[in-house]
Motif scaffolding. Sequence first.
Motif, PDB file in Angstrom:
ATOM      1  N   HIS A 139       0.852  -1.179   0.000  1.00  0.00           N
ATOM      2  CA  HIS A 139       0.000   0.000   0.000  1.00  0.00           C
ATOM      3  C   HIS A 139       0.892   1.233   0.000  1.00  0.00           C
ATOM      4  CE1 HIS A 139      -3.146  -2.808   1.512  1.00  0.00           C
ATOM      5  NE2 HIS A 139      -3.966  -2.001   0.869  1.00  0.00           N
ATOM      6  N   ILE A 140       0.382   2.327  -0.558  1.00  0.00           N
ATOM      7  CA  ILE A 140       1.102   3.608  -0.554  1.00  0.00           C
ATOM      8  C   ILE A 140       0.295   4.596   0.264  1.00  0.00           C
ATOM      9  CG2 ILE A 140       2.202   5.392  -1.971  1.00  0.00           C
ATOM     10  CD1 ILE A 140       1.769   3.467  -4.382  1.00  0.00           C
ATOM     11  N   TYR A 141       0.981   5.338   1.111  1.00  0.00           N
ATOM     12  CA  TYR A 141       0.332   6.372   1.915  1.00  0.00           C
ATOM     13  C   TYR A 141       1.055   7.702   1.706  1.00  0.00           C
ATOM     14  CZ  TYR A 141      -2.205   2.779   4.561  1.00  0.00           C
ATOM     15  OH  TYR A 141      -3.024   1.746   4.934  1.00  0.00           O
TER      16      TYR A 141
ATOM     17  N   ILE B 149       3.435  -1.955 -15.264  1.00  0.00           N
ATOM     18  CA  ILE B 149       2.905  -0.646 -15.655  1.00  0.00           C
ATOM     19  C   ILE B 149       4.023   0.312 -16.050  1.00  0.00           C
ATOM     20  CG2 ILE B 149       1.692   1.412 -14.819  1.00  0.00           C
ATOM     21  CD1 ILE B 149       0.026  -0.441 -13.039  1.00  0.00           C
ATOM     22  N   TYR B 150       5.121   0.282 -15.291  1.00  0.00           N
ATOM     23  CA  TYR B 150       6.189   1.254 -15.515  1.00  0.00           C
ATOM     24  C   TYR B 150       7.451   0.632 -16.114  1.00  0.00           C
ATOM     25  CZ  TYR B 150       3.215   4.338 -12.824  1.00  0.00           C
ATOM     26  OH  TYR B 150       2.153   5.093 -12.388  1.00  0.00           O
ATOM     27  N   SER B 151       7.324  -0.599 -16.639  1.00  0.00           N
ATOM     28  CA  SER B 151       8.455  -1.292 -17.296  1.00  0.00           C
ATOM     29  C   SER B 151       9.690  -1.316 -16.401  1.00  0.00           C
ATOM     30  CB  SER B 151       8.788  -0.610 -18.631  1.00  0.00           C
ATOM     31  OG  SER B 151       7.674  -0.636 -19.499  1.00  0.00           O
ATOM     32  N   LEU B 152       9.484  -1.707 -15.149  1.00  0.00           N
ATOM     33  CA  LEU B 152      10.568  -1.758 -14.176  1.00  0.00           C
ATOM     34  C   LEU B 152      11.112  -3.168 -14.039  1.00  0.00           C
ATOM     35  CD1 LEU B 152       9.116   0.419 -11.262  1.00  0.00           C
ATOM     36  CD2 LEU B 152      11.074   0.988 -12.676  1.00  0.00           C
ATOM     37  N   LYS B 153      12.405  -3.270 -13.825  1.00  0.00           N
ATOM     38  CA  LYS B 153      13.019  -4.531 -13.453  1.00  0.00           C
ATOM     39  C   LYS B 153      13.168  -4.556 -11.931  1.00  0.00           C
ATOM     40  CE  LYS B 153      15.716  -4.888 -17.732  1.00  0.00           C
ATOM     41  NZ  LYS B 153      17.092  -4.965 -18.301  1.00  0.00           N
ATOM     42  N   PRO B 154      13.036  -5.713 -11.303  1.00  0.00           N
ATOM     43  CA  PRO B 154      13.151  -5.781  -9.835  1.00  0.00           C
ATOM     44  C   PRO B 154      14.413  -5.144  -9.293  1.00  0.00           C
ATOM     45  CG  PRO B 154      12.309  -7.856 -10.682  1.00  0.00           C
ATOM     46  CD  PRO B 154      12.684  -7.037 -11.883  1.00  0.00           C
TER      47      PRO B 154
ATOM     48  N   PHE C  18      13.537   9.196  -9.652  1.00  0.00           N
ATOM     49  CA  PHE C  18      12.547  10.265  -9.831  1.00  0.00           C
ATOM     50  C   PHE C  18      11.253   9.701 -10.415  1.00  0.00           C
ATOM     51  CE2 PHE C  18      10.666  13.210 -12.965  1.00  0.00           C
ATOM     52  CZ  PHE C  18      10.212  14.195 -12.111  1.00  0.00           C
ATOM     53  N   THR C  19      11.395   8.835 -11.413  1.00  0.00           N
ATOM     54  CA  THR C  19      10.222   8.224 -12.047  1.00  0.00           C
ATOM     55  C   THR C  19       9.456   7.358 -11.058  1.00  0.00           C
ATOM     56  OG1 THR C  19      11.340   8.221 -14.200  1.00  0.00           O
ATOM     57  CG2 THR C  19       9.447   6.754 -13.948  1.00  0.00           C
ATOM     58  N   LEU C  20      10.172   6.618 -10.214  1.00  0.00           N
ATOM     59  CA  LEU C  20       9.505   5.763  -9.231  1.00  0.00           C
ATOM     60  C   LEU C  20       8.706   6.615  -8.240  1.00  0.00           C
ATOM     61  CD1 LEU C  20       8.924   3.053  -7.921  1.00  0.00           C
ATOM     62  CD2 LEU C  20      11.082   3.276  -6.645  1.00  0.00           C
ATOM     63  N   TYR C  21       9.279   7.716  -7.791  1.00  0.00           N
ATOM     64  CA  TYR C  21       8.562   8.597  -6.853  1.00  0.00           C
ATOM     65  C   TYR C  21       7.267   9.099  -7.495  1.00  0.00           C
ATOM     66  CZ  TYR C  21       7.750  12.362  -3.471  1.00  0.00           C
ATOM     67  OH  TYR C  21       7.191  13.180  -2.511  1.00  0.00           O
TER      68      TYR C  21
ATOM     69  N   ALA D 178       5.651   7.748  -9.909  1.00  0.00           N
ATOM     70  CA  ALA D 178       4.751   6.613 -10.125  1.00  0.00           C
ATOM     71  C   ALA D 178       3.968   6.288  -8.855  1.00  0.00           C
ATOM     72  CB  ALA D 178       5.549   5.398 -10.580  1.00  0.00           C
ATOM     73  N   LEU D 179       4.650   6.257  -7.727  1.00  0.00           N
ATOM     74  CA  LEU D 179       3.985   5.975  -6.457  1.00  0.00           C
ATOM     75  C   LEU D 179       2.966   7.063  -6.132  1.00  0.00           C
ATOM     76  CD1 LEU D 179       7.029   4.751  -4.310  1.00  0.00           C
ATOM     77  CD2 LEU D 179       5.272   3.356  -5.403  1.00  0.00           C
TER      78      LEU D 179
END
Length: 398
Positions: A13-15, A69-74, A41-44, A46-47
């Motif tokens: 979850h994001i708060y 959704i954001y084409s992210l690798k783990p 920056f993109t992850l921030y 995105a969240l």
Amino acid sequence: MAQNLVASTSKFHIYSSFNLSTDDISALSLLYAPLIGNDAFTLYMALAALLNRNNLKSEEIIHQDLFDIYSLKPVDFLRSKNKLEGIGLLLTYEKDGDYIYVLLPPLSPKNFIKDAVYGLYLHSKVRKEAYELIKKHFLIEKPDVLGYKEITKSFDEVYSSRVSSDETFEKFSYLLGKNPTNYLDIKNVTFDFDKFAKEINEDYLEAGIDSTFKEQIIKLSFVYLFNEHDMATLFMDSINKNGYFDYRILKKKANVLFEYRRNMNAPKLVEKEELDGKPSDLVSFLDNASPSRVLQMVNPKYPATYLATINEIYNSISLPRGVINCMIIKTLRDKGGELPPVTYFKKVAESWIQDNILSTKDAVVYITTTKELRPSKSRKDSDFSSQSKREIVWKEAK
């Protein structure tokens, strides 16, 4: 120790306690992004985008959906998340394999630039002209009131009651989600504040030694790598004309001393490897070594085409340069100095990621505990420790 990758099937979850304003986005893109990089920056963002605007809480989300959704690798997600946590933009909580991410607001542009840590690192990251351009972007022009008389009414001229004691500015700030707290957490465990305190005269401190003063000293000692005696000397040189310590003078004096000693304008912000021991110099070398230097370590007569291959490897594999350099060194040794195609390294990278070899330190430990680095077949395994293997790699690097 390397961090484990976040399981793609785990939930989170994001708060948040605030909505991003246009000023926040400008601060993130122009002030924070040069320090944390585009991926973080993109992850921030995105969240933040996944938050419900009504209650500033997200629905339950699976990490794999976020990756898709954001084409992210783990591995990219883990590195970006760590950067956001370190720079003071994200809090992370974990329970039974599930996570809670709490977004924190960026500092205001004015506080960011004036901050002893953030401002200095930004100054060192971009060209002087770019730094001045960024400052100018956030500069608010003050009105020219020359010849005017201020006729603004005061609070008690308009209202007959005052704000009650439990409705302080701090409470309003918290309710608005803009609690003016500096989230950058620095624990300079190598700096002995008590030792520093014994070398200074407390009479120069108007409020004595309080938590704010202690935090200021520890921050500057961390940024400039100064010891207790250095900071005590700078303290005594930072007395203003009224006879009291002035933190603004201290920051200027610290920068002058650092520039004199290190022959550079300001300290650089680098990602920290969690090193358990030596050789940290080897880790630093591998993090910054050029393709030609890596090749020369194993095959001094390498073909020129190898340089282009290594550059392609750097661009194709989402791992730190130091890890990739370790991978290249080990492969060259295994292949007798020959460099395989990029597809080979992609397969090796997948294997290393599965084994949680994500930092340069872990990669050094890995390649120096394999048999390929044996100096001679006649030497016994018991006489050839991991430390000895590291020394061989470091010797060749010099």
